[in-house]
Design a protein around this motif. Sequence first.
Motif, PDB file in Angstrom:
ATOM      1  N   ARG A  38      -6.513   1.088   2.636  1.00 46.74           N
ATOM      2  CA  ARG A  38      -5.880   1.214   1.327  1.00 46.74           C
ATOM      3  C   ARG A  38      -4.458   0.688   1.398  1.00 46.74           C
ATOM      4  O   ARG A  38      -3.833   0.677   2.453  1.00 46.74           O
ATOM      5  CB  ARG A  38      -5.897   2.663   0.850  1.00 46.74           C
ATOM      6  N   GLN A  39      -3.988   0.258   0.237  1.00 47.70           N
ATOM      7  CA  GLN A  39      -2.620  -0.246   0.151  1.00 47.70           C
ATOM      8  C   GLN A  39      -2.006   0.220  -1.153  1.00 47.70           C
ATOM      9  O   GLN A  39      -2.502  -0.114  -2.235  1.00 47.70           O
ATOM     10  CB  GLN A  39      -2.586  -1.774   0.256  1.00 47.70           C
ATOM     11  N   LYS A  43       3.877  -0.581   0.102  1.00 44.50           N
ATOM     12  CA  LYS A  43       3.510  -0.078   1.432  1.00 44.50           C
ATOM     13  C   LYS A  43       2.556  -1.040   2.116  1.00 44.50           C
ATOM     14  O   LYS A  43       1.905  -1.854   1.468  1.00 44.50           O
ATOM     15  CB  LYS A  43       2.876   1.309   1.321  1.00 44.50           C
ATOM     16  N   GLU A  44       2.474  -0.894   3.424  1.00 44.61           N
ATOM     17  CA  GLU A  44       1.541  -1.724   4.181  1.00 44.61           C
ATOM     18  C   GLU A  44       0.120  -1.196   4.032  1.00 44.61           C
ATOM     19  O   GLU A  44      -0.095  -0.014   3.754  1.00 44.61           O
ATOM     20  CB  GLU A  44       1.937  -1.748   5.659  1.00 44.61           C
ATOM     21  N   ARG A  45      -0.824  -2.088   4.233  1.00 45.98           N
ATOM     22  CA  ARG A  45      -2.224  -1.674   4.222  1.00 45.98           C
ATOM     23  C   ARG A  45      -2.462  -0.730   5.391  1.00 45.98           C
ATOM     24  O   ARG A  45      -2.013  -0.998   6.512  1.00 45.98           O
ATOM     25  CB  ARG A  45      -3.124  -2.899   4.322  1.00 45.98           C
ATOM     26  N   GLU A  46      -3.167   0.364   5.130  1.00 43.12           N
ATOM     27  CA  GLU A  46      -3.399   1.348   6.179  1.00 43.12           C
ATOM     28  C   GLU A  46      -4.875   1.683   6.325  1.00 43.12           C
ATOM     29  O   GLU A  46      -5.642   1.650   5.359  1.00 43.12           O
ATOM     30  CB  GLU A  46      -2.603   2.638   5.902  1.00 43.12           C
ATOM     31  N   ALA A  92      -4.008   4.103  -4.567  1.00 40.55           N
ATOM     32  CA  ALA A  92      -3.848   2.820  -3.878  1.00 40.55           C
ATOM     33  C   ALA A  92      -4.975   1.895  -4.299  1.00 40.55           C
ATOM     34  O   ALA A  92      -5.919   2.311  -4.989  1.00 40.55           O
ATOM     35  CB  ALA A  92      -3.878   3.015  -2.359  1.00 40.55           C
ATOM     36  N   SER A 108      -6.610  -3.676  10.994  1.00 37.13           N
ATOM     37  CA  SER A 108      -7.038  -4.671  10.013  1.00 37.13           C
ATOM     38  C   SER A 108      -7.356  -6.003  10.669  1.00 37.13           C
ATOM     39  O   SER A 108      -8.246  -6.735  10.197  1.00 37.13           O
ATOM     40  CB  SER A 108      -5.965  -4.843   8.936  1.00 37.13           C
TER      41      SER A 108
END
Length: 124
Positions: A38-39, A43-46, A92, A108
Amino acid sequence: QVQLVESGGGVVQAGGSLRVSCTASGRTFSSYGMGWFRQAPGKEREFVAAITRSGGSTYYADPVKGRFTISRDNAKNTAYLQMNSLKPEDAAVYYCAASSYRPVAFRSDEYDYWGQGTQVTVSS
């Protein structure tokens, strides 16, 4: 090659539930480790969750452990993310991803195919 299409996002109140789906086309779905990321804006994709090719093992990020459930139906070429007890911080764009070379993956860069994402909004 595999194409991934997410669906099921939407708006839900805090404390509510939502299930997002990821349908794959192309090569054999069961040969891919699947994951959800999710992003949120800014924020960064996590990493959120991952599931092995057979579906026998699942893994979760700490913030969603106990609330989210990843699953897959290889006969339907579909992976799912059931989200319960949603919080505003869960809002997100949710992406599903497929890894052709890892039975399960958490980063990722270990995934080589991605869906377009589906928006999840949680109102407080």
